[in-house]
Design an enzyme around this catalytic site. Structure first.
Site, PDB file in Angstrom:
ATOM      1  N   VAL A   1       0.851  -1.195   0.000  1.00 26.77           N
ATOM      2  CA  VAL A   1       0.000   0.000   0.000  1.00 26.77           C
ATOM      3  C   VAL A   1       0.888   1.246   0.000  1.00 26.77           C
ATOM      4  O   VAL A   1       1.680   1.445   0.912  1.00 26.77           O
ATOM      5  CB  VAL A   1      -0.907   0.040   1.249  1.00 26.77           C
ATOM      6  CG1 VAL A   1      -1.862   1.238   1.170  1.00 26.77           C
ATOM      7  CG2 VAL A   1      -1.691  -1.256   1.391  1.00 26.77           C
ATOM      8  N   HIS A   2       0.775   2.064  -1.041  1.00 28.27           N
ATOM      9  CA  HIS A   2       1.581   3.297  -1.097  1.00 28.27           C
ATOM     10  C   HIS A   2       0.863   4.309  -1.982  1.00 28.27           C
ATOM     11  O   HIS A   2      -0.309   4.126  -2.333  1.00 28.27           O
ATOM     12  CB  HIS A   2       3.012   2.999  -1.579  1.00 28.27           C
ATOM     13  CG  HIS A   2       3.072   2.493  -2.984  1.00 28.27           C
ATOM     14  ND1 HIS A   2       3.563   3.248  -4.022  1.00 28.27           N
ATOM     15  CD2 HIS A   2       2.667   1.325  -3.525  1.00 28.27           C
ATOM     16  CE1 HIS A   2       3.459   2.532  -5.143  1.00 28.27           C
ATOM     17  NE2 HIS A   2       2.926   1.374  -4.868  1.00 28.27           N
TER      18      HIS A   2
END
Lengths: 156, 139
Positions: A12-13
């Site tokens: 997740v980014h």
């Protein structure tokens, strides 16, 4: 339902939170990773990266398979995130819904060759990729939704 | 068409554009102005050059770095035009949200909600770092 299955070793980014999630109307991020599922610090860190209004589930690969094949997951618009070709193979073997896989980012490491700007693969990865292609699964490279899809068979 | 200008003191604008390229992919219609990189010159000519590329049917959203800074001060006179919108003190989340927004939604509403959300991105992260085991809720 799974809206996108993505291999991205950052999980997740920014690209996931700011582009894929709104572009696909995602309401559930499912991280399938054995290590992260047992690591409270990494879980906390991914929680901070989660876009607001979206549910984040972090499960081991076997637990993710069980959940995806359960009716409880049917009402969610899911972005499935894994960090390796190996994990995506395990998931695609058990979850029939996965017919397309997005290669978002695999950073270079010892023994890996770069096949596009954001994707590096090892020999082991390449062997798995060929198996997935044989099964007729679409394998496409895009960092963000507005990129043009590049088919992995043209990059190997 | 909706167009964007990032105007800053020094090289922040180019840096912001570089970050945008990585996070959301290459974006069209984003102009940059980097004031005083090359001596103490006014940005008037550069501003006019951008304005020339904005037709009356276009909308231009200008992001400036500092309210009260000389960059924003020089931009102010263009903010009187009906199709020009100026937002000062931008951060990266704000740029992303406005630039990715639906071009058919009214820009005034987009800017309003993007500012609220961009403020929420400024947080003291240490205060959020509470590790809670077994928090996985399932349904």
């Amino acid at each position: 339902m799974i809206k996108l299955t993505r291999i991205d070793d950052r999980l997740v980014h920014g690209q996931v939170a700011f582009t894929w999630t709104p572009a696909l109307g995602i309401d559930c991020l499912l991280v399938a990773n054995d290590k992260v599922a047992k690591d409270d610090f990494q879980k906390m860190a991914l929680g901070l990266a989660k876009p607001s209004g979206v549910k984040l589930l972090i499960k081991s690969v076997p637990d993710a398979i069980t959940w995806l094949n359960d009716t409880r997951s049917a009402n969610h618009k899911i972005l499935l995130l894994v960090n390796s070709v190996k994990d995506v193979m395990a998931l695609s073997n058990e979850v029939a819904e996965i017919q397309s896989i997005n290669f978002g980012g695999i950073r270079g490491k010892e023994g890996a060759v770069s096949i596009s700007k954001a994707i590096s693969v090892t020999e082991e990865d390449t062997a798995i990729i060929r198996e997935l292609l044989k099964k007729g699964i679409e394998l496409e490279v895009r960092q963000v939704p507005t990129d043009n899809k590049q088919m992995i068979e043209n990059l190997l | 068409m909706r167009k964007f200008l990032i105007a800053t003191h020094g090289a922040l604008a180019k840096g912001a554009q570089s970050s945008l390229d990585i996070i959301i992919g290459a974006t069209d219609h984003v102009f940059i102005i980097q004031a005083y990189l090359d001596g103490n010159k006014s940005i008037e000519a550069e501003l006019l050059a951008v304005m020339e590329q904005v037709s009356p049917s276009d909308e231009l959203v200008i992001f400036s770095d500092l309210l009260g800074g000389s960059v924003n001060n020089q931009i102010l006179k263009f903010a009187l035009r009906e199709n020009v919108h100026v937002v000062s003190g931008f951060n990266l989340p704000l740029l992303i949200e406005v630039i990715l927004s639906d071009a058919s939604s009214p820009i005034v509403e987009i800017i309003g909600s993007a500012i609220e959300r961009a403020k929420e991105q400024i947080v003291y992260v240490n205060n959020l770092m509470t590790i809670r085991p077994n928090e996985d809720e399932d349904d």
